[in-house]
Motif scaffolding. Structure first.
Motif, PDB file in Angstrom:
ATOM      1  N   SER A   1       0.871  -1.178   0.000  1.00 24.74           N
ATOM      2  CA  SER A   1       0.000   0.000   0.000  1.00 24.74           C
ATOM      3  C   SER A   1       0.904   1.222   0.000  1.00 24.74           C
ATOM      4  O   SER A   1       2.093   1.128  -0.310  1.00 24.74           O
ATOM      5  N   HIS A   2       0.356   2.359   0.367  1.00 24.88           N
ATOM      6  CA  HIS A   2       1.155   3.573   0.513  1.00 24.88           C
ATOM      7  C   HIS A   2       1.522   3.776   1.980  1.00 24.88           C
ATOM      8  O   HIS A   2       0.852   3.274   2.888  1.00 24.88           O
ATOM      9  N   ILE A   3       2.596   4.504   2.217  1.00 25.22           N
ATOM     10  CA  ILE A   3       3.081   4.819   3.559  1.00 25.22           C
ATOM     11  C   ILE A   3       3.108   6.334   3.707  1.00 25.22           C
ATOM     12  O   ILE A   3       3.646   7.041   2.838  1.00 25.22           O
ATOM     13  N   GLY A   4       2.545   6.841   4.798  1.00 32.20           N
ATOM     14  CA  GLY A   4       2.549   8.275   5.043  1.00 32.20           C
ATOM     15  C   GLY A   4       2.533   8.570   6.523  1.00 32.20           C
ATOM     16  O   GLY A   4       2.460   7.653   7.359  1.00 32.20           O
ATOM     17  N   PRO A   5       2.608   9.843   6.891  1.00 33.82           N
ATOM     18  CA  PRO A   5       2.558  10.212   8.310  1.00 33.82           C
ATOM     19  C   PRO A   5       1.269   9.723   8.965  1.00 33.82           C
ATOM     20  O   PRO A   5       0.229   9.579   8.318  1.00 33.82           O
ATOM     21  N   ALA A   6       1.337   9.485  10.271  1.00 34.14           N
ATOM     22  CA  ALA A   6       0.178   9.010  11.020  1.00 34.14           C
ATOM     23  C   ALA A   6      -0.994   9.971  10.861  1.00 34.14           C
ATOM     24  O   ALA A   6      -0.844  11.188  11.001  1.00 34.14           O
ATOM     25  N   ARG A   7      -2.171   9.415  10.579  1.00 30.03           N
ATOM     26  CA  ARG A   7      -3.336  10.250  10.279  1.00 30.03           C
ATOM     27  C   ARG A   7      -3.731  11.151  11.430  1.00 30.03           C
ATOM     28  O   ARG A   7      -4.266  12.250  11.200  1.00 30.03           O
TER      29      ARG A   7
ATOM     30  N   GLN B   1       2.998   6.379  28.848  1.00 30.54           N
ATOM     31  CA  GLN B   1       2.160   6.642  27.676  1.00 30.54           C
ATOM     32  C   GLN B   1       2.056   5.410  26.785  1.00 30.54           C
ATOM     33  O   GLN B   1       3.017   4.651  26.640  1.00 30.54           O
ATOM     34  N   PRO B   2       0.889   5.184  26.152  1.00 34.53           N
ATOM     35  CA  PRO B   2       0.714   3.997  25.315  1.00 34.53           C
ATOM     36  C   PRO B   2       1.436   4.142  23.985  1.00 34.53           C
ATOM     37  O   PRO B   2       1.767   5.257  23.552  1.00 34.53           O
ATOM     38  N   PRO B   3       1.685   3.023  23.303  1.00 37.60           N
ATOM     39  CA  PRO B   3       2.467   3.055  22.054  1.00 37.60           C
ATOM     40  C   PRO B   3       1.974   4.021  20.983  1.00 37.60           C
ATOM     41  O   PRO B   3       2.813   4.567  20.248  1.00 37.60           O
ATOM     42  N   PRO B   4       0.652   4.284  20.805  1.00 37.71           N
ATOM     43  CA  PRO B   4       0.255   5.192  19.720  1.00 37.71           C
ATOM     44  C   PRO B   4       0.883   6.588  19.783  1.00 37.71           C
ATOM     45  O   PRO B   4       0.988   7.250  18.752  1.00 37.71           O
ATOM     46  N   VAL B   5       1.320   7.044  20.973  1.00 36.00           N
ATOM     47  CA  VAL B   5       1.941   8.375  21.018  1.00 36.00           C
ATOM     48  C   VAL B   5       3.317   8.372  20.361  1.00 36.00           C
ATOM     49  O   VAL B   5       3.877   9.432  20.101  1.00 36.00           O
ATOM     50  N   HIS B   6       3.861   7.184  20.098  1.00 39.07           N
ATOM     51  CA  HIS B   6       5.181   7.079  19.468  1.00 39.07           C
ATOM     52  C   HIS B   6       5.078   6.871  17.951  1.00 39.07           C
ATOM     53  O   HIS B   6       6.100   6.669  17.290  1.00 39.07           O
ATOM     54  N   GLN B   7       3.882   6.935  17.408  1.00 46.74           N
ATOM     55  CA  GLN B   7       3.708   6.638  15.984  1.00 46.74           C
ATOM     56  C   GLN B   7       4.311   7.732  15.114  1.00 46.74           C
ATOM     57  O   GLN B   7       4.258   8.918  15.445  1.00 46.74           O
ATOM     58  N   VAL B   8       4.876   7.310  13.978  1.00 43.50           N
ATOM     59  CA  VAL B   8       5.442   8.254  13.017  1.00 43.50           C
ATOM     60  C   VAL B   8       4.828   8.062  11.631  1.00 43.50           C
ATOM     61  O   VAL B   8       4.412   9.033  11.005  1.00 43.50           O
TER      62      VAL B   8
END
Length: 402
Positions: free
Chosen positions: A179-185, A273-280
């Motif tokens: 698929s495509h890869i982009g910054p976290a929505r 903090q939970p893992p989603p705060v580390h998303q890029v």
């Protein structure tokens, strides 16, 4: 990446005749995603981009996948996969080894010491993390100098090659999407701008330097594409009459770019903090997160290491790049390790890690994590680098069967 860039020479009005000073016509190519209903760019070529003078089959590196059965957490030692001698003869296209994969994403690794052939991934975008070393990623859009800590986002079907200086090596961690890869929505506005609370912004992104023009004839391009082989993949080598680096200018919102992990601004809190705060970044059915050096929790009773957690919808793949990862102390994990924590298995800190972290104000750790929403199978590189004992690390090595 949905913001506008322009490089080189382009006509004032799109889809109009554009000539060189010699009178020769430049050939316009629209490169667009999602049936030309999403991001796109216009590229202006000296030659016809459709021209082919030869084709043959490319036998891809081993794409075999083996189920993670019985279901186990695992520790892979990626630095054991390439000796110095092997690295000197390895490139980033034909030499990458498959660690893990499913129908949405494949994770690979290579230590490379020579320049790759020209390459185009026609199955999806690639995110390549540069663990160490340096290279120049030459693309049809221009050049991207990259070094340790860089994420390189390469859109689907972008002609490019990895250039390594003689005598140098680089360690590369590949995340190949279907698929495509982009910054976290969650960090993007309705129109695609990175928001004020995002942990990085457009200033942190480096685009291609160009144009990049090469005069060569009868040039080979290695293409990974959809087919009937393992993982639904196949390979072809096209010979084209003129070098694909013939773009005199381009503009648009679709192009390769670079983001360095050291420019990521970590989000911290009073408690863990939970893992989603580390998303890029993210792709279809997977996310990419990074854990960077940061201040940790400041509640007087906080426990800085993660609580035990069962990510019921995901497999969690952590690549340990640098520092001293507090929660994994005593497990054998170190720099160059990958841990596999599959969905269906609760995981968390090693025995003693909670006590050891109490009172800590700062963690010096650097890691890249991929979470997938479908289970991952093991590639040949995982089977070759598995330490065989990580699953018993929470019980001091006690193991009943096997």
């Amino acid at each position: 990446m949905a913001y506008y860039r322009q490089q080189g020479s382009i006509p004032k009005t799109r889809h109009t005749l554009f000539r060189a000073d010699s009178g020769d016509i430049y050939y316009e190519e629209l490169m667009g995603e999602e049936g030309f209903s999403s991001d796109s760019s216009l590229l202006y070529h000296r030659g016809i981009p459709s021209a082919i003078v030869g084709a043959r089959v490319w036998d891809l590196p081993d794409q075999t996948l083996t189920p993670n059965a019985p279901l186990l957490p695992r520790h892979l030692k990626l630095h054991d996969l390439f000796t110095d001698e092997q690295a000197a003869e390895t490139d980033a296209v034909t030499g990458r080894r498959l660690i893990l994969g499913n129908g949405d994403v494949r994770i690979g690794y290579a230590r490379v010491g020579r320049t790759s052939p020209l390459y185009r991934n026609a199955t999806g975008d690639e995110c390549v993390y540069v663990e160490s070393g340096a290279a120049v990623v030459e693309t049809v859009f221009g050049s991207l100098p990259v070094a340790q800590g860089d994420y390189v986002i390469i859109p689907r079907a972008t002609n490019h090659r990895w250039v390594i200086q003689d005598g140098d090596t680089a360690r590369l961690y590949f995340v190949e999407a279907n698929s495509h890869i982009g910054p976290a929505r969650q960090y993007l506005s309705t129109h695609g701008q990175l928001l004020e609370h995002a942990p990085f912004c457009e200033r942190d992104l480096r685009g291609p330097e160009g144009p990049l023009l090469v005069d060569e004839q009868d040039v080979e391009i290695y293409i990974k594409h959809r087919g009937s082989g393992p993982n639904g993949l196949a390979g072809t080598i096209h010979t084209v009459p003129e070098h694909p680096f013939d773009v005199v200018g381009w503009d648009g919102c679709l192009y390769p770019y670079v983001f360095n992990i050291n420019d990521y601004m970590p989000i911290t809190g009073k408690v863990h903090q939970p893992p989603p705060v580390h998303q890029v970044f993210e792709g279809n059915n997977f996310v990419i997160c990074n854990f960077v050096p940061r201040k940790v929790d400041y509640h007087p009773l906080s426990v800085p290491v993660p609580y035990y957690h069962s990510n019921v919808d995901s497999d969690e793949i952590m690549f340990y790049v640098d520092g001293d990862y507090e929660a994994r102390k005593g497990s054998g994990i170190g720099k160059g390790s990958v841990s596999i924590h599959p969905g269906g298995h609760a995981h968390g800190p090693q025995p003693g890690s909670i006590e050891g972290s109490l009172g800590a104000e700062y963690f010096d750790e650097l890691a890249v994590m991929v979470d997938t929403f479908r289970p991952l199978d093991l590639g040949e590189a995982a089977l070759a680098s598995d330490d065989g004992k990580y699953a018993s690390s929470w019980t001091g090595g006690r193991w009943i069967n096997g």
